[in-house]
Write a protein that holds these residues in place. Structure first.
Motif, short mmCIF file in Angstrom:
data_model
loop_
_atom_site.label_atom_id
_atom_site.label_comp_id
_atom_site.label_asym_id
_atom_site.label_seq_id
_atom_site.Cartn_x
_atom_site.Cartn_y
_atom_site.Cartn_z
N TYR A 14 -6.30 9.03 -3.93
CA TYR A 14 -6.39 7.58 -4.06
C TYR A 14 -5.08 6.89 -3.68
CZ TYR A 14 -10.99 7.51 -6.31
OH TYR A 14 -12.34 7.60 -6.57
N VAL A 15 -3.96 7.50 -4.00
CA VAL A 15 -2.67 6.93 -3.60
C VAL A 15 -2.58 6.89 -2.08
CG1 VAL A 15 -0.18 7.31 -3.56
CG2 VAL A 15 -1.42 7.51 -5.70
N SER A 16 -3.00 7.96 -1.45
CA SER A 16 -2.98 8.03 0.01
C SER A 16 -3.88 6.95 0.62
CB SER A 16 -3.43 9.42 0.46
OG SER A 16 -3.46 9.51 1.87
N ARG A 17 -5.05 6.78 0.05
CA ARG A 17 -5.97 5.75 0.54
C ARG A 17 -5.41 4.35 0.31
NH1 ARG A 17 -11.96 7.93 -1.44
NH2 ARG A 17 -11.88 9.93 -0.35
N ARG A 18 -4.87 4.13 -0.88
CA ARG A 18 -4.29 2.82 -1.18
C ARG A 18 -3.18 2.48 -0.20
NH1 ARG A 18 0.05 2.33 -5.83
NH2 ARG A 18 1.01 3.62 -4.22
N ASP A 19 -2.28 3.42 0.02
CA ASP A 19 -1.14 3.16 0.89
C ASP A 19 -1.59 2.85 2.31
OD1 ASP A 19 0.44 3.60 -1.30
OD2 ASP A 19 1.13 5.59 -0.68
N GLY A 30 -3.20 1.09 -10.29
CA GLY A 30 -4.21 1.86 -10.99
C GLY A 30 -5.59 1.54 -10.47
N ALA A 31 -6.60 2.26 -11.00
CA ALA A 31 -7.98 2.13 -10.55
C ALA A 31 -8.07 2.39 -9.04
CB ALA A 31 -8.56 0.77 -10.94
N PHE A 32 -9.03 1.76 -8.36
CA PHE A 32 -9.11 1.94 -6.89
C PHE A 32 -9.65 0.68 -6.21
CE2 PHE A 32 -12.33 4.84 -8.92
CZ PHE A 32 -13.40 3.98 -8.90
N TYR A 33 -9.06 -0.44 -6.62
CA TYR A 33 -9.43 -1.74 -6.05
C TYR A 33 -8.17 -2.52 -5.70
CZ TYR A 33 -13.64 -0.70 -8.81
OH TYR A 33 -14.72 -0.10 -9.38
N ARG A 92 -12.62 -8.60 -2.91
CA ARG A 92 -12.22 -7.35 -3.53
C ARG A 92 -12.58 -6.21 -2.61
NH1 ARG A 92 -15.17 -4.07 -8.32
NH2 ARG A 92 -16.48 -3.65 -6.50
N ILE A 93 -11.65 -5.29 -2.43
CA ILE A 93 -11.89 -4.09 -1.62
C ILE A 93 -11.78 -2.87 -2.53
CG2 ILE A 93 -11.01 -2.65 0.25
CD1 ILE A 93 -10.00 -5.19 1.60
N ALA A 94 -12.79 -2.01 -2.47
CA ALA A 94 -12.76 -0.74 -3.20
C ALA A 94 -12.37 0.36 -2.21
CB ALA A 94 -14.12 -0.45 -3.81
N TYR A 95 -11.22 1.01 -2.48
CA TYR A 95 -10.79 2.06 -1.55
C TYR A 95 -11.30 3.42 -2.01
CZ TYR A 95 -6.59 1.83 -4.65
OH TYR A 95 -5.72 1.75 -5.71
N VAL A 96 -12.64 3.53 -1.99
CA VAL A 96 -13.32 4.74 -2.44
C VAL A 96 -13.87 5.56 -1.27
CG1 VAL A 96 -13.91 3.82 -4.70
CG2 VAL A 96 -15.44 3.40 -2.78
N LEU A 97 -13.49 5.19 -0.05
CA LEU A 97 -13.93 5.90 1.13
C LEU A 97 -12.78 6.69 1.74
CD1 LEU A 97 -15.98 3.03 2.83
CD2 LEU A 97 -16.82 4.78 1.23
N ASP A 98 -13.10 7.62 2.62
CA ASP A 98 -12.06 8.40 3.28
C ASP A 98 -11.18 7.50 4.14
OD1 ASP A 98 -13.03 8.61 6.31
OD2 ASP A 98 -14.79 8.86 5.04
N LYS A 99 -10.00 7.98 4.46
CA LYS A 99 -9.00 7.14 5.15
C LYS A 99 -9.46 6.70 6.53
CE LYS A 99 -5.53 10.05 4.37
NZ LYS A 99 -6.02 10.93 3.28
#
Length: 397
Positions: free
Chosen positions: A295-300, A319-322, A370-377
């Motif tokens: 999740y950190v990688s996706r967020r960044d 935190g979380a993934f939004y 709002r963006i949910a970063y729950v997908l692959d990079k």
């Protein structure tokens, strides 16, 4: 024709789900839709949870206890103790998702026209639960300019009236990804005790904190036994959204006694899902370490890509993934629908969640998503590219 209730008319639509018909139509017309709108992780559910259901030996699928399986609640209490939250099985009611825990909480603490203060933007369904219970949401605004940090305590105190029953937070936050500091939790706890209010914390994203920051629960705070109510869920923790198992946790015996009456009215939480959830508690820490790293990688990557778009302002989640992104547009509802109905890049488009539905204050969030970063990079990078191209040609209405 019989009339619909006023309550039914006032129930808000979900900003996350209301655009589904447009997405489905786009797919039927051959478009690929990249979903940034909903917090459905692509992370695999722990195999131990799936195997527990697959290999169970039940011959009769019976009702469980109203408060949930005693074995499961005992194991939940052990889980909380590992997180420095000292509760017993008797302090826990298992619910059908965190949603039911929120409904039971609101029904237990507030009557019609009572008030709950919530920092906004907040999880959109808080509006729905409050409306269903006849409760008024009183928002206190947090700002993207300071990353949605806790508003000044003075702002809370200005809003407290004889009808105020509690303060509700999400920690870490949906939709902002904001992680409340220990000091902020202490401030909220102090105001709850000073004004004899409940402090409710939706802690379903407890495991997902980043950048060396730690989660501090309201039930870690001394002297909050009568005031603190935790809402929790397995949905995001173990990527088990379809299990619909959550819980309400409080050391206040009257809250548990009252919430149990609401729980009795719906009989019991689902048995198979409790079996899976109980097994999921055996998930090793390495699972969460790997998920957090991902999740950190996706967020960044998401933040980096968004920052390359002119005119965008972004909250930085810990935190979380939004995350919340403010776009150079006037109406994100129209923009989100336009993306699904009219805009394509090589047959692809994106689905986002307009942020106005995450506010109670009229007019706020109109230019945010709002963006949910729950997908692959790769998917996230492609989605941001489509957003960038869309903003080049989109015309505000």
């Amino acid at each position: 024709m019989p009339s619909i209730s006023k309550k039914g008319f006032s129930m808000p639509e979900s900003p996350i789900r209301k655009l589904v018909p447009y997405a489905e139509k786009a797919k039927k017309n051959g478009a690929k839709v990249i979903h940034l709108n909903i917090g459905q992780p692509d992370i695999k559910t722990p195999q131990i949870a799936l195997d527990a259901v697959k290999n169970n030996t039940l011959s009769v699928l019976e009702y469980s206890r109203t408060e949930g399986s005693e074995v499961y609640r005992e194991k939940l209490a052990s889980y909380y103790l590992k997180n420095e939250i000292n509760v017993s099985a008797q302090d826990i009611i298992v619910t059908t998702g965190g949603s039911e825990a929120l409904s039971f909480t609101m029904g237990s603490i507030a009557d019609t026209d009572d008030e709950i203060i919530i920092p906004e933007p907040f999880y959109a369904n808080y509006n729905g639960f409050a409306t269903a219970m006849g409760i008024k949401v009183v928002p206190v605004v947090s700002q993207i300019e300071n990353n949605f940090a806790l508003p000044l305590i003075d702002e809370f105190e200005k809003l407290i009236t004889p009808k105020t029953k509690g303060i509700l937070i999400c920690n870490p936050g949906n939709p902002t990804g904001y992680l409340y500091t220990r000091e902020e939790i202490k401030k909220l706890s102090a105001i709850a005790k000073k004004h004899d209010l409940y402090l409710i914390a939706d802690e379903v994203y407890r495991e997902f904190t980043y950048d060396g920051k730690e989660h501090y629960s309201i039930l870690q705070e001394q002297g909050m036994e009568d005031h603190a109510i935790i809402v929790d869920s397995v949905s995001k923790r173990y990527s088990m959204c379809g299990a619909r198992i959550g819980c309400l946790v409080s050391k206040n015996k009257e809250i548990i006694k009252t919430a149990l009456k609401f729980a009795q009215a719906r009989l019991s939480p689902p048995t198979y899902a409790q079996i899976a959830s109980e097994a999921a508690l055996e998930t090793p820490q390495s699972y969460f370490d790997d998920v957090k790293t991902e999740y950190v990688s996706r967020r960044d990557l998401l933040i980096s890509e968004l920052q390359q778009i002119d005119g965008i302002k972004i909250g930085h989640p810990h935190g979380a993934f939004y995350c919340i992104a403010e776009l150079p547009i006037k109406d994100s509802d129209h923009f989100a629908q336009w993306l699904l109905e009219e805009f394509r890049v090589n047959g692809e488009t994106v689905m986002v969640a307009p942020a106005a539905g995450f506010y109670a204050s009229e007019g706020l969030g109109k230019n945010q998503i709002r963006i949910a970063y729950v997908l692959d990079k790769e998917s996230l990078k492609r989605a941001v590219y489509i957003l960038k191209e869309a903003l080049k040609v989109y015309k505000d209405q």
